[in-house]
Design an enzyme around this catalytic site. Structure first.
Site, PDB file in Angstrom:
ATOM      1  N   PRO A   1      -5.720 -36.494 -51.674  1.00 28.24           N
ATOM      2  CA  PRO A   1      -4.628 -35.572 -52.422  1.00 28.24           C
ATOM      3  C   PRO A   1      -3.814 -36.155 -53.603  1.00 28.24           C
ATOM      4  CG  PRO A   1      -3.487 -36.771 -50.532  1.00 28.24           C
ATOM      5  CD  PRO A   1      -4.934 -37.139 -50.299  1.00 28.24           C
ATOM      6  N   ALA A   2      -3.510 -35.395 -54.558  1.00 26.82           N
ATOM      7  CA  ALA A   2      -2.917 -35.953 -56.012  1.00 26.82           C
ATOM      8  C   ALA A   2      -1.619 -36.921 -55.622  1.00 26.82           C
ATOM      9  CB  ALA A   2      -2.422 -34.711 -56.556  1.00 26.82           C
TER      10      ALA A   2
ATOM     11  N   CYS B   1      -4.766 -22.914 -62.681  1.00 32.01           N
ATOM     12  CA  CYS B   1      -6.046 -23.203 -63.312  1.00 32.01           C
ATOM     13  C   CYS B   1      -6.364 -21.676 -63.717  1.00 32.01           C
ATOM     14  CB  CYS B   1      -7.263 -23.972 -62.495  1.00 32.01           C
ATOM     15  SG  CYS B   1      -7.350 -23.048 -60.905  1.00 32.01           S
TER      16      CYS B   1
ATOM     17  N   GLU C   1     -15.639 -21.336 -53.402  1.00 30.00           N
ATOM     18  CA  GLU C   1     -14.661 -21.634 -52.224  1.00 30.00           C
ATOM     19  C   GLU C   1     -13.909 -20.248 -51.949  1.00 30.00           C
ATOM     20  OE1 GLU C   1     -13.091 -25.935 -53.114  1.00 30.00           O
ATOM     21  OE2 GLU C   1     -11.866 -24.412 -54.228  1.00 30.00           O
TER      22      GLU C   1
ATOM     23  N   GLU D   1     -14.179 -27.435 -59.258  1.00 35.75           N
ATOM     24  CA  GLU D   1     -13.394 -26.245 -59.730  1.00 35.75           C
ATOM     25  C   GLU D   1     -12.634 -26.847 -60.650  1.00 35.75           C
ATOM     26  OE1 GLU D   1     -10.604 -24.465 -60.554  1.00 35.75           O
ATOM     27  OE2 GLU D   1      -9.846 -24.695 -58.789  1.00 35.75           O
TER      28      GLU D   1
ATOM     29  N   ASN E   1      -1.086 -28.870 -58.152  1.00 38.86           N
ATOM     30  CA  ASN E   1      -0.521 -27.824 -58.365  1.00 38.86           C
ATOM     31  C   ASN E   1      -0.487 -26.687 -57.199  1.00 38.86           C
ATOM     32  OD1 ASN E   1      -3.257 -27.555 -58.745  1.00 38.86           O
ATOM     33  ND2 ASN E   1      -2.981 -25.944 -60.026  1.00 38.86           N
TER      34      ASN E   1
END
Length: 489
Positions: free
Chosen positions: A181-182, A292, A467, A258, A157
């Site tokens: 990474p995704a 999120c 973070e 997270e 995202n």
């Protein structure tokens, strides 16, 4: 793309300073969610490739941990400057693989680059301590040292910002990185690797392993179970976070999670309704609701409920333009993939079947594909799946409440605790509610809460660790206590 576009558009993974294919030779496609067209192919790596990257990061850590903080800062500063120079091309690449509107992609590039700039400075401020001596024969000092190799697992995202706020802090602390990474958005991560290489980062310091969803679990497990990996930082779903948590237990490594949210957004009767509507628009519809910290449950005091819902619905109909993120004027792109579309459709259908009322939207957009209509639902109750699940889509759940106590109880009635928002002009109420909300982040009369200067993270099943801000360094350092004896003062 611009003049630098070809320099950052990579189709190979980046390990030990080299651009590599998977050892198996396999690749997987990356597609544009707005039209389904293939953008390119990248290596479909697996555990074996990951172990290669870990070994490279382990070897490079031997030197990188000893590079003076001022020099590490210079590397990060150069990386930041190159990203800034390539920002337009990175944004277009991000929109192509993620689907978010170009205006949002540009904002993310600036936001993500900001973490590199921030931690370039924080690298020079990782201070130790000298404690008062316990006797005339001893001195005590405490050092903060890098933990070692870290695995960074990032979502689709925010494909740039979620990586830079981890990697920049880790590199500033003196750690080396293996990033996965995704599978939906590997190209943005590879663009960052290309610019890190151009910035002169030593080989093996920053590695990017790409893979399809098929190999995601084995790569995550390899990172978690390797004795050569000192820490894991993960942003993603709570379900996956729990799996990684278990897998890290065997090596007792540092972990920062997270995870998912279920953010309440409360509107009290003293609030400025128009400003509250603006807050919802900002917190809910960024990235088509796929954040999120997106407001998930909009709790509105009953005395202003009808006014708020009417104003919100009008604003949505007037302001939101759905389409391909690269088209001029579009500010709502598609959902990221078929799985997201199915989830959003299922949650809305469940709510309607249980008595929810559709004020606007409520179905797939006329554009078809992965586009979904911006939606407002009322008559929501706690038995509906959408009340308890993170929607991750452009759907507003508007829920009535009577008293402040009712709102707080409802807001906290979840196992998630990432972000919460509320609008009020009663300053006593503001302090009470801010204190009582069980979330790691609270937005008061504000819908945009993320900032490089602020610690980002949640409580409960939304994870732990922070973070950004100076606290972001903490996840990548440990404290070494050294005592000097045999002295004579």
């Amino acid at each position: 793309m611009g003049s630098r576009g070809a320099c950052i558009f990579k189709h190979q993974a980046y390990i030990n300073g080299k651009w590599l294919n998977a050892l198996s030779g396999k690749k997987f496609p990356v597609s544009n969610p707005a039209n389904g067209l293939k953008i390119g192919e990248v290596p479909d790596m697996n555990k074996e490739d990951t172990l290669h990257a870990i070994a490279a990061a382990k070897e490079s850590f031997k030197e990188w941990q000893n590079v003076p903080a001022k020099e590490r800062s210079k590397y990060l500063r150069k990386w930041f400057e190159l990203i800034d120079k390539s920002s337009e091309d990175i944004a277009k690449l991000m929109t192509a693989e993620n689907g978010k509107p170009l205006i949002e992609a540009k904002a993310e590039v600036a936001y993500g680059a900001g973490y590199i700039e921030w931690f370039a400075e924080e690298a020079k401020r990782i201070y130790g301590e000298v404690a008062p001596r316990p006797s005339n024969t001893r001195e005590m000092v405490f050092f903060r040292e890098p933990i070692g190799v870290v695995g960074l697992i990032t979502p689709w995202n925010f494909p740039m910002a979620m990586l830079t706020r981890k990697a920049a802090a880790a590199l500033a602390a003196g750690c080396t990185c293996v990033a996965r990474p995704a599978e939906d958005t590997p190209l943005t991560a590879l663009a960052l690797a290309a610019l890190a290489e151009e910035a002169g980062l030593p080989k093996g310091v920053f590695n990017v392993v790409t893979s399809s969803a098929h190999h995601a679990a084995e790569i995550g497990k390899a990172l978690c179970e390797s004795e050569d990996v000192a820490g894991i930082s993960f942003t993603g779903s709570t379900a996956v976070g729990k799996i990684l948590y278990q897998q890290c237990a065997g090596t007792v490594k540092r972990l920062a999670l997270e995870l998912g949210g279920n953010a309440p957004f409360m509107v009290f009767d003293s609030a400025d309704i128009e400003k509250a509507v603006e807050g919802v628009m900002a917190s809910k519809f960024r990235n088509s609701g796929q954040t999120c910290v997106a407001s998930n449950r909009i709790l509105v005091q009953e005395t202003v409920f009808d006014e708020f819902v009417k104003a919100l619905s009008k604003r949505i109909e007037k302001m939101l333009v759905v389409g391909d993120g690269l088209d001029c004027g579009v500010n709502q792109g598609p959902l990221a993939n078929e799985k997201q579309l199915v989830k959003v459709e299922s949650l809305v259908k469940d709510a309607v079947n249980k008595g929810a009322k559709v004020v606007i939207g409520g179905k797939q957009h006329k554009l078809g594909g992965l586009f979904y209509e911006p939606t407002v639902l009322t008559n929501i109750d706690e038995q509906m799946e959408c009340f308890n699940e993170e929607i991750f889509g452009p759907v507003c759940l508007c829920i009535r409440f009577k008293t402040e106590a009712d709102a707080i109880e409802m807001a906290n009635n979840t196992r998630r605790g990432l972000a919460g928002y509320f609008f009020s002009n009663d300053y006593q109420q503001i302090w009470r509610v801010a204190r009582k909300l069980q979330t790691g982040i609270v937005g008061v009369n504000e819908g945009i809460i993320s900032s490089v200067e602020a610690p980002f993270g949640g409580i409960k099943e939304s994870g732990f660790g922070r973070e950004g801000s100076h606290h972001g360094i903490d996840e990548y350092t440990h404290v070494k206590y050294v005592t000097f004896g045999g002295l004579n003062y």
